[in-house]
Design an enzyme around this catalytic site. Structure first.
Site, mmCIF file in Angstrom:
data_model
loop_
_atom_site.group_PDB
_atom_site.id
_atom_site.type_symbol
_atom_site.label_atom_id
_atom_site.label_comp_id
_atom_site.label_asym_id
_atom_site.label_seq_id
_atom_site.Cartn_x
_atom_site.Cartn_y
_atom_site.Cartn_z
ATOM 1 N N HIS A 55 19.962 -15.272 76.109
ATOM 2 C CA HIS A 55 20.523 -14.429 75.333
ATOM 3 C C HIS A 55 21.228 -13.399 76.263
ATOM 4 O O HIS A 55 21.149 -12.270 76.117
ATOM 5 C CB HIS A 55 19.614 -13.567 74.489
ATOM 6 N N ASN A 127 17.458 -13.859 64.944
ATOM 7 C CA ASN A 127 18.777 -14.368 65.125
ATOM 8 C C ASN A 127 19.523 -14.373 63.873
ATOM 9 O O ASN A 127 19.169 -13.969 62.637
ATOM 10 C CB ASN A 127 18.487 -15.940 65.376
ATOM 11 N N TYR A 337 8.139 -12.041 75.987
ATOM 12 C CA TYR A 337 9.264 -11.306 75.895
ATOM 13 C C TYR A 337 8.824 -9.864 76.847
ATOM 14 O O TYR A 337 9.835 -9.638 77.638
ATOM 15 C CB TYR A 337 9.792 -10.748 74.511
#
Length: 499
Positions: A55, A127, A337
Site C-alpha cells: 500500500h 479494502n 501493522y
C-alpha cells in the site's frame, strides 16, 4: 525592512546568504565550516523515509463520520451512537505498486480510515473488496512477494502471481473480483470500502455481536477497461490524486453510505461457512446490511508528507464497544501493522500530529527514539511505573470486553480441509451479465500473458470448478489473445518443467 519571516538554520540562527556557498576565494574550494550547506545537504539526504512494504502509493483526505441510525443495542461505542459526528482521515491506496507507480493500474485499493473519537483513535483498515486472497496470515508474506518484483529480473512476474493463485484456491473469490470491472476503478470516489474482516460489537450488558463494515459509494461506480487505463497512464500517472484533490477543492465532497452486517455471537457456530474466514462474505439474505450513517470527505491535507505519508493506521486501534474476532488474518494484522509503523516511522509514531488522538492520553511508555512528547504521559514525573502511590493513571474496568469462549487443541490445522472455495465465487460469477463476463475473460487472458502452460491449466481447472462457462470463456480469450493451445503449449512446457 521586510515583514517576511527571517530564514534560519534548524537551530534558529539567521541565514545571511542562501544563494552562495562559503569558499576559499572566488574560485576556491568549499570550506567544511559552511554549516549552512552541510545542514541543507544532510537534511536532503534524509528527506525520504521507508515506503510502506504494501500500500505504498496512496491518496488521502479528511472528513466526517455522521451516525444517523441507531445500533446502540449492539455497541456502547460513543462514535457509533445516534447523532455522533466524528472527524476522520481516509487513506486510499494500491496494494502492489511502489510510491512512483501509476494510479490507473489493476489492483486492489486500500481503504484505511482513522476516526478521532472522544475515546481514542479507532482505525478501520480495509479494502475496496469484501474478501482477500488468503485466509491464513502465514501465507501473507508469500502472497505479497508474488505482487512485488522478481529478485533477479526486477520486474513484476505474472508467472509468480498465477503460480501462487493456482496453488491457493482460496484466492478465487478475490481474483474474480480483481479481474472484473471493479479491479480497475477510475478513481477512489467511485469505489466501495469494506472493513473486510469480521469484528465485534459489545454493549453494556456484556453481549457480543459479530459485525462486518461496509462503505457504499454515493457517487456510483466507474471503471476503466485495460485499454482506457493504458491511455490514462500515458497522459498522467497521478489520475486518482488529481481526481480526489480537485473534487474536494471544488466542493464536490465524496460521500459513502455506512452499513453494518450484524450476527449474534452464537450464530457463528451454525453458519455453513466460517464467518471469520477473510475469503468469504456473509450472505445479505441471512444478515442484511443496516444503514447507520454517512462518511464525507471534505478537506484536503495541507502537506501530503506529514499528513498522509506519515499517517499510521492499525487494526489494533479500537475503542470500547468495538472488538476483534477469531479471524486469523485480523489477529495477525493487530500485531503486524503497528510493528510496521514502528519500523517505518519510529517508536513513538503515535506522537506524530496526524496520528495523535484528540482525547487525553496517559500511559507509562518512556524514552526511546524520537521521544518528543516530554517524557511519560502520567502527569507526575514520580509516577513512572505502575502501580504507584503518586496519582498516576489507573485502569478503567468499564472498558473491559466480555469474555470470549474458545475451545480446541493447539495445532496447525489445514485451513483447506472442509472449506468450499468455489460456491461464493460461483455466486459472484452468476451475477455478471454477458458483457461483464467477457471483460472478465479478457482481463484474465491479458494478465496471463507469458505464464507457463502448466500453471495456466492448473488455474483453468479451478475456474471450471467454479463454472464450466468460466473456464471455457478464459480458455477462448487466451487463444484469441495469445494463440494459446493446451495441446501444444501446455504439453511442451510440462515436459520442459519436468526436465
Amino acid at each position: 525592512m521586510t515583514d517576511r519571516p527571517i530564514m534560519t538554520t534548524s537551530a534558529g540562527a539567521p541565514i545571511p546568504d542562501n544563494q552562495n556557498s562559503l569558499t576559499a576565494g572566488e574560485r576556491g574550494p568549499i570550506l567544511m565550516q559552511d554549516y549552512q550547506l552541510i545542514e541543507k545537504l544532510s537534511h536532503q539526504n534524509r528527506e525520504r523515509i521507508p515506503e510502506r512494504a504494501v500500500h505504498a502509493k496512496g491518496w488521502g483526505a479528511y472528513g466526517t463520520l455522521t451516525i444517523t441510525g441507531d445500533i446502540s443495542r449492539y455497541t456502547k461505542a460513543k462514535v457509533l451512537q445516534p447523532g455522533a459526528q466524528t472527524p476522520m482521515l481516509a487513506r486510499f491506496s494500491t496494494v502492489a505498486g511502489e510510491l512512483g507507480a501509476a494510479d490507473a493500474e489493476r489492483d486492489v485499493r486500500g481503504f484505511a480510515l482513522k476516526f478521532y473519537t472522544q475515546e481514542g483513535n479507532w482505525d478501520l483498515v480495509g479494502n475496496n473488496t469484501p474478501v482477500f486472497f488468503v485466509r491464513d496470515p502465514l501465507k501473507f508474506p508469500d502472497f505479497i512477494h508474488t505482487q512485488k518484483r522478481h529478485p533477479r529480473t526486477h520486474l513484476r512476474s505474472a508467472t509468480a502471481m498465477w503460480d501462487f493463485w493456482s496453488l491457493s484456491p482460496e484466492s478465487l473469490h478475490q481474483v474474480t473480483i480483481l479481474m472484473s470491472d471493479r479491479g480497475l476503478p477510475t478513481d477512489v470516489r467511485h469505489i466501495n470500502g469494506y472493513g473486510s474482516h469480521t469484528y465485534s460489537f459489545w454493549n453494556d450488558a456484556g453481549e457480543r455481536y459479530w459485525v462486518k463494515f461496509h462503505f457504499k459509494t454515493m457517487q456510483g461506480h466507474k471503471h476503466w477497461t485495460n485499454a482506457e487505463a493504458e491511455q490514462v497512464i500515458g497522459r498522467t500517472r497521478e489520475s486518482t490524486q488529481e481526481d480526489l484533490f480537485s473534487a474536494i477543492e471544488n466542493g464536490e465532497f465524496p460521500k459513502w453510505k455506512v452499513q453494518v452486517q450484524i450476527m449474534p455471537e452464537l450464530d457463528a457456530d451454525k453458519t455453513p461457512y466460517n464467518p471469520f474466514d477473510l475469503t468469504k462474505v456473509w450472505p445479505h439474505a441471512d444478515y442484511p446490511p443496516i444503514d447507520i450513517g454517512v462518511m464525507e470527505l471534505n478537506r484536503n491535507p495541507e502537506n501530503y508528507f506529514t499528513e498522509v505519508e506519515n499517517a499510521a493506521f492499525s487494526p489494533s486501534n479500537i475503542v470500547p464497544g468495538i472488538g476483534f474476532s477469531p479471524d486469523k488474518m485480523l489477529q495477525a494484522r493487530i500485531f503486524s501493522y503497528a510493528d510496521a509503523h514502528r519500523h517505518r516511522l519510529g517508536t513513538h509514531y503515535e506522537s506524530i500530529p496526524v496520528n495523535q488522538p484528540k482525547c487525553p492520553v496517559h500511559h507509562y511508555h518512556r524514552d526511546g527514539q524520537m521521544n518528543v512528547y516530554g517524557g511519560i504521559k502520567t502527569g507526575n514525573p514520580d509516577a513512572y511505573y505502575e502501580p504507584n502511590s503518586f496519582n498516576g493513571p489507573v485502569e478503567q474496568p468499564s472498558a473491559k470486553e466480555p469474555p470470549l469462549c474458545i475451545s480446541g487443541n493447539a495445532d496447525r490445522y489445514n485451513h483447506r480441509i472442509g472449506n468450499d472455495d468455489y460456491s461464493q465465487p460461483r455466486a459472484l460469477f452468476n451475477l455478471f451479465d454477458a458483457a461483464q463476463k467477457q471483460r472478465l475473460f479478457s482481463n484474465i487472458a491479458a494478465a496471463m500473458k507469458g505464464v507457463p502452460g502448466f500453471i495456466v491449466e492448473r488455474q483453468l481447472g479451478h475456474f471450471k470448478l467454479i463454472h464450466p462457462e468460466y473456464e471455457a470463456g478464459v480458455r477462448k480469450a487466451l487463444k484469441d489473445a495469445h494463440g494459446y493451445d493446451a495441446n501444444t503449449i501446455a504439453l511442451n512446457e510440462k515436459i520442459t518443467a519436468a526436465e
